[in-house]
Design an enzyme around this catalytic site. Structure first.
Site, PDB file in Angstrom:
ATOM      1  N   HIS A 181       2.289 -47.528 -90.402  1.00  0.00           N
ATOM      2  CA  HIS A 181       2.713 -46.187 -90.807  1.00  0.00           C
ATOM      3  C   HIS A 181       1.807 -45.545 -91.854  1.00  0.00           C
ATOM      4  CE1 HIS A 181       4.600 -48.895 -93.728  1.00  0.00           C
ATOM      5  NE2 HIS A 181       4.666 -47.864 -94.574  1.00  0.00           N
ATOM      6  N   ASP A 182       1.241 -46.356 -92.739  1.00  0.00           N
ATOM      7  CA  ASP A 182       0.404 -45.807 -93.819  1.00  0.00           C
ATOM      8  C   ASP A 182      -1.081 -46.070 -93.618  1.00  0.00           C
ATOM      9  OD1 ASP A 182       2.169 -44.430 -95.427  1.00  0.00           O
ATOM     10  OD2 ASP A 182       2.678 -46.161 -96.665  1.00  0.00           O
ATOM     11  N   LYS A 207      -3.936 -43.977 -95.162  1.00  0.00           N
ATOM     12  CA  LYS A 207      -4.291 -44.013 -96.586  1.00  0.00           C
ATOM     13  C   LYS A 207      -5.705 -44.531 -96.820  1.00  0.00           C
ATOM     14  CE  LYS A 207       0.324 -44.330 -98.652  1.00  0.00           C
ATOM     15  NZ  LYS A 207       1.270 -45.156 -99.439  1.00  0.00           N
ATOM     16  N   HIS A 256      -2.786 -38.136 -95.342  1.00  0.00           N
ATOM     17  CA  HIS A 256      -2.820 -39.490 -94.768  1.00  0.00           C
ATOM     18  C   HIS A 256      -1.997 -39.574 -93.475  1.00  0.00           C
ATOM     19  CE1 HIS A 256       1.201 -40.383 -96.536  1.00  0.00           C
ATOM     20  NE2 HIS A 256       1.227 -41.405 -95.688  1.00  0.00           N
ATOM     21  N   HIS A 307       6.462 -40.096 -90.135  1.00  0.00           N
ATOM     22  CA  HIS A 307       7.372 -40.828 -91.006  1.00  0.00           C
ATOM     23  C   HIS A 307       7.600 -40.155 -92.359  1.00  0.00           C
ATOM     24  CE1 HIS A 307       3.625 -42.310 -92.794  1.00  0.00           C
ATOM     25  NE2 HIS A 307       4.333 -42.860 -93.781  1.00  0.00           N
ATOM     26  N   HIS A 308       6.905 -39.036 -92.618  1.00  0.00           N
ATOM     27  CA  HIS A 308       7.200 -38.256 -93.828  1.00  0.00           C
ATOM     28  C   HIS A 308       7.887 -36.929 -93.499  1.00  0.00           C
ATOM     29  CE1 HIS A 308       5.551 -40.814 -96.905  1.00  0.00           C
ATOM     30  NE2 HIS A 308       4.415 -40.957 -96.228  1.00  0.00           N
ATOM     31  N   ASP A 336      10.801 -47.091 -94.751  1.00  0.00           N
ATOM     32  CA  ASP A 336       9.711 -46.979 -95.722  1.00  0.00           C
ATOM     33  C   ASP A 336      10.227 -46.575 -97.099  1.00  0.00           C
ATOM     34  OD1 ASP A 336       7.063 -46.878 -96.696  1.00  0.00           O
ATOM     35  OD2 ASP A 336       6.936 -44.737 -96.236  1.00  0.00           O
TER      36      ASP A 336
END
Length: 518
Positions: free
Chosen positions: A374-375, A378, A403, A429-430, A458
């Site tokens: 998911h990240d 970054k 990101h 996911h954000h 998360d």
């Protein structure tokens, strides 16, 4: 050293085989004259065929016979009178047996004291019966001949039927074993399907010795994958000596000879794959295994060995894939100075929620493997922003938000299903349930279910973990925050499902406790 993988209770010794009496041939006499029943049973009292005696069922009318036939499928022979409650009661019953009950196995012998009521040529041609006898001609010798002929015919029909059913069960069993998702389930399925396939009461265990090709850390060790309840407490000692002596000797014999073998009440299957993996199947039965069952078992196990090899290769590929995903995810964690098992916990939490919303097993596993990515975006965020100890200013926050897009663009280039799902998760996911999230301001069901799941997993894990910009929250405080944000930041249904499974959530944190405070 041997790994033993199951739980429950272990008997003092190997299961003892229990001698099972041979079932008798079931014969039904349908006649309204009690004397016919008595004489027939008296004459045939000592009759035996293929080591089996006779068991008689008495029906004094066609109506009584119908009641018996509705509940019994093991009748081999019906001795049937024609004239009972009506002139054609017996003939109507013969038609009922074949057409309504659809029992084509039982042998029907018509016995009549009034041949003029049912002429032989007409009856044989019109009704599906197997023999026609006048009662006056049925001497003891002829009656014995009728029984031998009828029971021999019934036996042969049932052999053909059992072979047909065995073939069907074999195909079904192989399919069920092949559908197993991992070695543990595979081994359990093998044990279950062998007993089902043969129709015998059985106990057993399935074991494997895997070469360096599949898993070098257990090279040369015998790993018991599954066992029936008789052997299921073997986890206690985790040594091969925990096996009953008779079982150890049986396995040692198969390993040393590198061959399968049968004993009267026992079967040990040995299979060696082209890559050196060895698998063993130990079964003990409640009654002797006949030649037909042995042949069926060998065919089944040969197919199982092929499936076993394919499953080993598939598990190695899946393990490699899973490890790669975790390595990438953890590399991003380290870069952002977040030690611990964040990506693993997010994976497990996501799988838990995916199962809760009704996803199938394969999709749940995809969620477990894709959510740690998911990240991944970054990696494109500068260190000064990524690891800033305080609150980000407006410009830095704009950079940080990129990101999600970076992660999507990285992963979306692949056509592999896990990476495609990972791209969706990275991108969404954000997003927030109320539409106030980023990067696209999606709301409610516009957000993919995978994005909604990982958004919740998360944030929960971020709250209970220590970060460069905050201290860890308590588990209860984090759950309270999540509940407050139901319908705002998070899908309210997912929040409900999460809070209904807090014991399982805590179990995840016990497994991966780094810097988390459940």
């Amino acid at each position: 050293m041997t790994d033993l993988v199951f739980a429950e209770e272990l008997p003092e010794e190997a299961p003892a085989a229990r001698a099972k009496p041979i079932d008798p041939w079931v014969v039904m006499i349908v006649d309204d004259d009690p004397a016919v029943h008595q004489v027939t049973q008296l004459v045939m009292a000592d009759f035996e065929f293929n080591g089996r005696r006779l068991q008689f069922l008495d029906a004094y009318s066609a109506a009584e016979a119908r009641e018996l036939l509705r509940t019994r499928r093991d009748i081999a022979l019906v001795l049937l009178d024609v004239v009972m409650e009506s002139e054609h009661a017996g003939l109507d019953l013969a038609r009922y047996i074949r057409e309504e009950v659809q029992n084509n196995h039982v042998r029907i012998v018509l016995r009549t004291g009034q041949p003029g009521q049912a002429p032989e040529e007409h009856v044989i041609k019109t009704y599906d019966i197997n023999d026609y006898k006048e009662k006056t001609e049925l001497t003891k010798r002829k009656l014995i001949t009728v029984f031998y002929s009828a029971l021999r015919s019934y036996r042969d029909i049932m052999i053909i039927e059992q072979s047909r059913q065995s073939l069907r069960r074999s195909i079904d069993a192989i399919t069920r074993v092949y559908d197993s998702q991992n070695l543990r389930r595979f081994a359990s399925a093998v044990l279950e399907q062998v007993a089902h396939l043969l129709g015998y009461e059985a106990q057993g265990l399935c074991a494997s010795r895997i070469s360096a090709y599949a898993a070098s850390h257990i090279e040369g060790r015998l790993k018991v994958l599954a066992a029936t309840s008789e052997y299921s407490r073997l986890l206690v000692d985790e040594e091969v000596e925990s096996l009953p002596e008779s079982v150890r000797q049986a396995l040692d014999r198969a390993l040393s000879s590198q061959a399968s073998y049968f004993e009267e009440l026992c079967f040990v299957g040995y299979y060696r794959s082209s890559t050196g993996n060895e698998s063993l199947l130990y079964m003990v039965f409640s009654e002797p295994v006949d030649a037909q069952a042995r042949e069926l078992l060998e065919i089944f196990c040969a197919n199982v060995a092929i499936t076993y090899e394919s499953l080993l290769l598939r598990e190695e590929i899946q393990d490699t894939q899973r490890s790669t995903v975790y390595i990438i995810g953890e590399a991003v964690e380290r870069r952002s100075k977040e030690t611990g098992a964040h990506v693993r916990r997010v994976g497990e939490l996501s799988a838990l929620l995916a199962e809760a919303v009704g996803m199938k097993g394969g999709d749940v596993e995809f969620m477990r493997q894709a959510s740690p990515l998911h990240d991944v975006g970054k990696i494109g965020i500068p260190d000064r922003v990524l690891n800033k100890p305080g609150k980000l200013d407006e410009e830095e926050w704009q950079v940080m938000q990129t990101h999600a897009r970076i992660g999507y663009e990285l992963l979306n280039k692949s056509d592999k299903r896990i990476l495609q799902l990972g791209a969706i998760i990275a991108h969404e996911h954000h997003e927030r349930w109320d539409g106030q999230g980023y990067p696209r301001g999606l709301a409610g069901d516009q957000i993919h279910i995978a994005g909604r799941i990982v958004a919740l997993a998360d944030v929960l894990d971020a709250l209970v973990s220590q970060r460069c910009y905050k201290e860890a929250w308590s588990f209860d405080d984090a759950i309270n925050y999540v509940q407050e944000q139901a319908g705002k930041q998070f899908d309210p249904q997912l929040v409900k499902l999460l809070t209904e499974r807090l014991d399982l959530v805590r179990d995840i944190y016990r497994l991966f406790p780094d810097q988390a405070n459940p």
